[in-house]
Write a protein that holds these residues in place. Structure first.
Motif, PDB file in Angstrom:
ATOM      1  N   ASP A  64       1.820   9.877  -5.134  1.00 32.14           N
ATOM      2  CA  ASP A  64       0.396   9.522  -5.147  1.00 32.14           C
ATOM      3  C   ASP A  64       0.198   8.153  -5.796  1.00 32.14           C
ATOM      4  N   ALA A  65       0.827   7.939  -6.947  1.00 34.11           N
ATOM      5  CA  ALA A  65       0.725   6.632  -7.610  1.00 34.11           C
ATOM      6  C   ALA A  65       1.375   5.544  -6.768  1.00 34.11           C
ATOM      7  N   PHE A  66       2.484   5.879  -6.113  1.00 34.02           N
ATOM      8  CA  PHE A  66       3.207   4.884  -5.325  1.00 34.02           C
ATOM      9  C   PHE A  66       2.405   4.457  -4.098  1.00 34.02           C
ATOM     10  N   ARG A  67       1.690   5.397  -3.484  1.00 32.91           N
ATOM     11  CA  ARG A  67       0.838   5.036  -2.339  1.00 32.91           C
ATOM     12  C   ARG A  67      -0.202   3.988  -2.761  1.00 32.91           C
ATOM     13  N   LYS A  68      -0.771   4.179  -3.922  1.00 34.77           N
ATOM     14  CA  LYS A  68      -1.772   3.225  -4.420  1.00 34.77           C
ATOM     15  C   LYS A  68      -1.123   1.870  -4.702  1.00 34.77           C
ATOM     16  N   LEU A  69       0.092   1.896  -5.250  1.00 37.65           N
ATOM     17  CA  LEU A  69       0.819   0.655  -5.530  1.00 37.65           C
ATOM     18  C   LEU A  69       1.118  -0.092  -4.235  1.00 37.65           C
ATOM     19  N   VAL A  70       1.624   0.629  -3.232  1.00 29.19           N
ATOM     20  CA  VAL A  70       1.973  -0.007  -1.958  1.00 29.19           C
ATOM     21  C   VAL A  70       0.745  -0.628  -1.302  1.00 29.19           C
ATOM     22  N   GLU A  71      -0.360   0.094  -1.285  1.00 22.92           N
ATOM     23  CA  GLU A  71      -1.585  -0.412  -0.682  1.00 22.92           C
ATOM     24  C   GLU A  71      -2.044  -1.706  -1.351  1.00 22.92           C
ATOM     25  N   ALA A  72      -1.889  -1.764  -2.672  1.00 27.82           N
ATOM     26  CA  ALA A  72      -2.387  -2.924  -3.413  1.00 27.82           C
ATOM     27  C   ALA A  72      -1.395  -4.083  -3.471  1.00 27.82           C
ATOM     28  N   LEU A  73      -0.106  -3.788  -3.615  1.00 27.24           N
ATOM     29  CA  LEU A  73       0.868  -4.843  -3.901  1.00 27.24           C
ATOM     30  C   LEU A  73       1.815  -5.171  -2.761  1.00 27.24           C
ATOM     31  N   ILE A  74       1.957  -4.256  -1.801  1.00 25.60           N
ATOM     32  CA  ILE A  74       2.943  -4.486  -0.730  1.00 25.60           C
ATOM     33  C   ILE A  74       2.267  -4.512   0.641  1.00 25.60           C
TER      34      ILE A  74
END
Length: 218
Positions: A207-217
């Motif tokens: 869940d946290a990684f999905r948010k990271l990918v959307e914002a940073l990758i």
């Protein structure tokens, strides 16, 4: 918001289970994960008051020492009936009592190693709930904070969560930490019984990684 470019990224952890999960999540994005353990980077003391506080201090420490962007995770189990404990102290609840720790014969004056055993931690959670009495619920959730820090000090943080209930006795030998006693809502298996690919798709870290990918990758 700054983008995370393909290339080397320090995983600021010595926890092999976390390193495996984060490396699997990073796989599709052309990022080469290198663990802090591989580079012999020390683990800073976790002095923060929140999961994000601790993730950020670990990410900053690894970025400063390596000169590379660093990704840190701080996560834990929060039990409703225990007022959110063990929470940010989840790893510390796994530290064995001094009487059960091994003495390192090569260390100065027989230094005692800090040893963690999550079977001990899960038993402690179970015992604390029993002490609350039969009315104590078994609702719990995992929280994961992910922080990316660049060598110039810029930092971005994200938090994820998954809800579930606690089971006893623990079930399954997959995953790590408290996984064998945590059954996510809507599933019959614990994280300890679940195929790693399934867990990666629904966990607090995912869940946290999905948010990271959307914002940073993305």
């Amino acid at each position: 918001m700054r983008k995370l470019e393909p290339g080397r990224l320090i995983i600021a952890s010595h926890n092999q289970g976390k390193i495996r999960e984060i490396a699997a999540l990073l796989g599709p994005y052309g990022i080469e994960p290198v663990s802090a353990a591989e580079l012999d980077l020390p683990e800073p003391e976790e002095t923060g008051n929140t999961f994000i506080d601790n993730a950020e201090l670990k990410a900053r420490a690894s970025a400063d020492l390596s000169g590379l962007p660093a990704l840190a995770d701080d996560s834990g189990l929060c039990v409703d009936a225990l007022d959110g404990q063990p929470g940010i102290y989840s790893a510390r609840w796994a530290e064995l009592p001094w009487s059960e720790r091994a003495v390192d014969p090569a260390a100065d004056a027989g230094e005692v190693k800090v040893e963690r055993d999550f079977s001990y931690a899960m038993q402690r959670v179970h015992d604390e709930l029993l002490a609350k009495g039969p009315e104590a619920g078994r609702d719990a959730h995992f929280v994961c904070a992910l922080s990316v820090c660049w060598p110039d000090g810029h930092i971005e943080s994200f938090e994820g969560r998954v809800d579930g209930t606690l089971v006893w006795p623990p079930r399954g030998d997959r995953g790590f930490g408290y996984d064998p006693m945590f059954q996510p809502i809507g599933r019959k298996e614990t994280f300890g019984e679940m195929d790693p690919g399934e867990k990666h798709g629904m966990s607090h870290r995912a869940d946290a990684f999905r948010k990271l990918v959307e914002a940073l990758i993305g």
